[in-house]
Design a protein around this motif. Structure first.
Motif, PDB file in Angstrom:
ATOM      1  N   TYR A 177     -14.948   2.541   9.333  1.00  0.00           N
ATOM      2  CA  TYR A 177     -13.684   2.173   8.704  1.00  0.00           C
ATOM      3  C   TYR A 177     -13.375   3.229   7.634  1.00  0.00           C
ATOM      4  O   TYR A 177     -14.194   3.498   6.764  1.00  0.00           O
ATOM      5  CB  TYR A 177     -13.801   0.785   8.071  1.00  0.00           C
ATOM      6  CG  TYR A 177     -14.086  -0.298   9.085  1.00  0.00           C
ATOM      7  CD1 TYR A 177     -13.048  -0.900   9.781  1.00  0.00           C
ATOM      8  CD2 TYR A 177     -15.388  -0.711   9.347  1.00  0.00           C
ATOM      9  CE1 TYR A 177     -13.297  -1.895  10.715  1.00  0.00           C
ATOM     10  CE2 TYR A 177     -15.649  -1.702  10.279  1.00  0.00           C
ATOM     11  CZ  TYR A 177     -14.598  -2.292  10.963  1.00  0.00           C
ATOM     12  OH  TYR A 177     -14.849  -3.274  11.883  1.00  0.00           O
ATOM     13  N   LEU A 178     -12.194   3.811   7.694  1.00  0.00           N
ATOM     14  CA  LEU A 178     -11.842   4.914   6.806  1.00  0.00           C
ATOM     15  C   LEU A 178     -10.912   4.520   5.658  1.00  0.00           C
ATOM     16  O   LEU A 178     -10.872   5.212   4.650  1.00  0.00           O
ATOM     17  CB  LEU A 178     -11.201   6.048   7.611  1.00  0.00           C
ATOM     18  CG  LEU A 178     -12.042   6.556   8.794  1.00  0.00           C
ATOM     19  CD1 LEU A 178     -11.247   7.584   9.594  1.00  0.00           C
ATOM     20  CD2 LEU A 178     -13.366   7.109   8.315  1.00  0.00           C
ATOM     21  N   ARG A 179     -10.153   3.429   5.819  1.00  0.00           N
ATOM     22  CA  ARG A 179      -9.243   2.978   4.764  1.00  0.00           C
ATOM     23  C   ARG A 179      -8.921   1.506   4.998  1.00  0.00           C
ATOM     24  O   ARG A 179      -8.939   1.034   6.121  1.00  0.00           O
ATOM     25  CB  ARG A 179      -7.975   3.821   4.704  1.00  0.00           C
ATOM     26  CG  ARG A 179      -7.017   3.636   5.838  1.00  0.00           C
ATOM     27  CD  ARG A 179      -5.755   4.505   5.726  1.00  0.00           C
ATOM     28  NE  ARG A 179      -6.081   5.914   5.849  1.00  0.00           N
ATOM     29  CZ  ARG A 179      -5.983   6.788   4.837  1.00  0.00           C
ATOM     30  NH1 ARG A 179      -5.520   6.425   3.675  1.00  0.00           N
ATOM     31  NH2 ARG A 179      -6.304   8.044   5.016  1.00  0.00           N
ATOM     32  N   PRO A 180      -8.611   0.762   3.946  1.00  0.00           N
ATOM     33  CA  PRO A 180      -8.226  -0.643   4.119  1.00  0.00           C
ATOM     34  C   PRO A 180      -6.857  -0.735   4.793  1.00  0.00           C
ATOM     35  O   PRO A 180      -6.010   0.152   4.625  1.00  0.00           O
ATOM     36  CB  PRO A 180      -8.181  -1.190   2.694  1.00  0.00           C
ATOM     37  CG  PRO A 180      -8.089  -0.005   1.807  1.00  0.00           C
ATOM     38  CD  PRO A 180      -8.656   1.163   2.540  1.00  0.00           C
ATOM     39  N   LEU A 181      -6.664  -1.799   5.557  1.00  0.00           N
ATOM     40  CA  LEU A 181      -5.408  -2.003   6.271  1.00  0.00           C
ATOM     41  C   LEU A 181      -4.755  -3.290   5.800  1.00  0.00           C
ATOM     42  O   LEU A 181      -5.416  -4.311   5.644  1.00  0.00           O
ATOM     43  CB  LEU A 181      -5.672  -2.057   7.771  1.00  0.00           C
ATOM     44  CG  LEU A 181      -6.258  -0.753   8.330  1.00  0.00           C
ATOM     45  CD1 LEU A 181      -6.815  -0.942   9.711  1.00  0.00           C
ATOM     46  CD2 LEU A 181      -5.214   0.333   8.309  1.00  0.00           C
ATOM     47  N   THR A 182      -3.458  -3.209   5.588  1.00  0.00           N
ATOM     48  CA  THR A 182      -2.683  -4.375   5.171  1.00  0.00           C
ATOM     49  C   THR A 182      -1.437  -4.449   6.040  1.00  0.00           C
ATOM     50  O   THR A 182      -1.182  -3.557   6.866  1.00  0.00           O
ATOM     51  CB  THR A 182      -2.265  -4.255   3.692  1.00  0.00           C
ATOM     52  OG1 THR A 182      -1.349  -3.152   3.568  1.00  0.00           O
ATOM     53  CG2 THR A 182      -3.467  -4.050   2.779  1.00  0.00           C
ATOM     54  N   ALA A 183      -0.631  -5.478   5.823  1.00  0.00           N
ATOM     55  CA  ALA A 183       0.628  -5.604   6.557  1.00  0.00           C
ATOM     56  C   ALA A 183       1.508  -4.371   6.328  1.00  0.00           C
ATOM     57  O   ALA A 183       2.254  -3.957   7.203  1.00  0.00           O
ATOM     58  CB  ALA A 183       1.349  -6.880   6.144  1.00  0.00           C
ATOM     59  N   ALA A 184       1.396  -3.749   5.148  1.00  0.00           N
ATOM     60  CA  ALA A 184       2.174  -2.551   4.834  1.00  0.00           C
ATOM     61  C   ALA A 184       1.739  -1.328   5.650  1.00  0.00           C
ATOM     62  O   ALA A 184       2.462  -0.342   5.707  1.00  0.00           O
ATOM     63  CB  ALA A 184       2.072  -2.232   3.342  1.00  0.00           C
ATOM     64  N   SER A 185       0.577  -1.397   6.285  1.00  0.00           N
ATOM     65  CA  SER A 185       0.102  -0.282   7.114  1.00  0.00           C
ATOM     66  C   SER A 185       0.960  -0.097   8.348  1.00  0.00           C
ATOM     67  O   SER A 185       0.953   0.962   8.968  1.00  0.00           O
ATOM     68  CB  SER A 185      -1.355  -0.511   7.543  1.00  0.00           C
ATOM     69  OG  SER A 185      -2.199  -0.632   6.438  1.00  0.00           O
ATOM     70  N   GLY A 186       1.698  -1.133   8.736  1.00  0.00           N
ATOM     71  CA  GLY A 186       2.528  -1.056   9.928  1.00  0.00           C
ATOM     72  C   GLY A 186       1.692  -1.133  11.193  1.00  0.00           C
ATOM     73  O   GLY A 186       0.522  -1.508  11.167  1.00  0.00           O
TER      74      GLY A 186
END
Length: 195
Positions: free
Chosen positions: A122-131
């Motif tokens: 995993y390289l970065r956190p993902l959120t709804a804003a990640s698209g």
């Protein structure tokens, strides 16, 4: 977008969850008779039933090619873990389905695989804003008994979010497969054939 969309799920009074899956069009007798590529292309075209997990998790086929697959999903806030970003299992499911599709697409008729190992970074956190998250998977090696694939996951801006590899054991496809065209309402016991 593909016709395989997030299905409505329902929990019945007996506690079983069922999933409404879109009605497939065309032939239903092709499971197990063509190559892995033929099988996956039929799923992507909604000619035969995709795995129910894809509908449940909102994962869609983007493209299928010989030895490769591209799948996508949205990381909605309903996937968040208790401390914020999308739970790693939501990302892992997308990568797993992309890797498995890449391996299956390279296999001839009568062959499938079972996962031996999957490794995810995993390289970065993902959120709804990640698209929209897009997983592009490609086979690295297909042998008589072993297959290896890698995948790269990007967000809507094209930023790298995760990488993964899978090693699979290539096996003969079982004669008994999941239901080809059930009444389009799945119950967990239908998929696993639990009596």
């Amino acid at each position: 977008m593909s016709s395989v969309n997030l299905a409505a799920d329902r929990t019945s009074s007996d506690g079983n969850t069922s999933i409404d899956v879109p009605e497939a069009q065309g032939e239903t007798g092709r499971v197990g008779t063509g190559s892995g590529l033929d099988l996956l292309r039929a799923m992507a075209a909604n000619e035969i039933l995709s795995p129910p997990a894809m509908a449940l998790l909102g994962i869609e086929f983007v493209s299928i090619r010989d030895g490769g697959a591209t799948l996508r999903r949205e990381p909605g806030d309903y996937l968040y873990n208790p401390v914020g970003p999308a739970h790693g299992s939501a990302v892992a499911a997308l990568l797993d389905l992309a890797l498995g599709s890449a391996i299956q697409s390279a296999l001839p008729a009568g062959r499938t695989y079972t996962t031996l190992d999957t490794r995810i970074s995993y390289l970065r956190p993902l959120t709804a804003a990640s698209g929209t998250l897009t997983a592009v998977a490609q086979t690295l090696d297909i042998g008589e008994r072993r297959a290896v694939a890698e995948a790269h996951l990007t967000d809507a801006d094209g930023q790298a979010c995760a990488t993964a590899t899978m090693t699979g054991l290539v096996v003969e496809k079982p004669h008994e497969v999941s239901p080809e065209k059930p009444d389009r309402t799945w119950d967990v016991s239908d998929w696993f054939k639990i009596s």
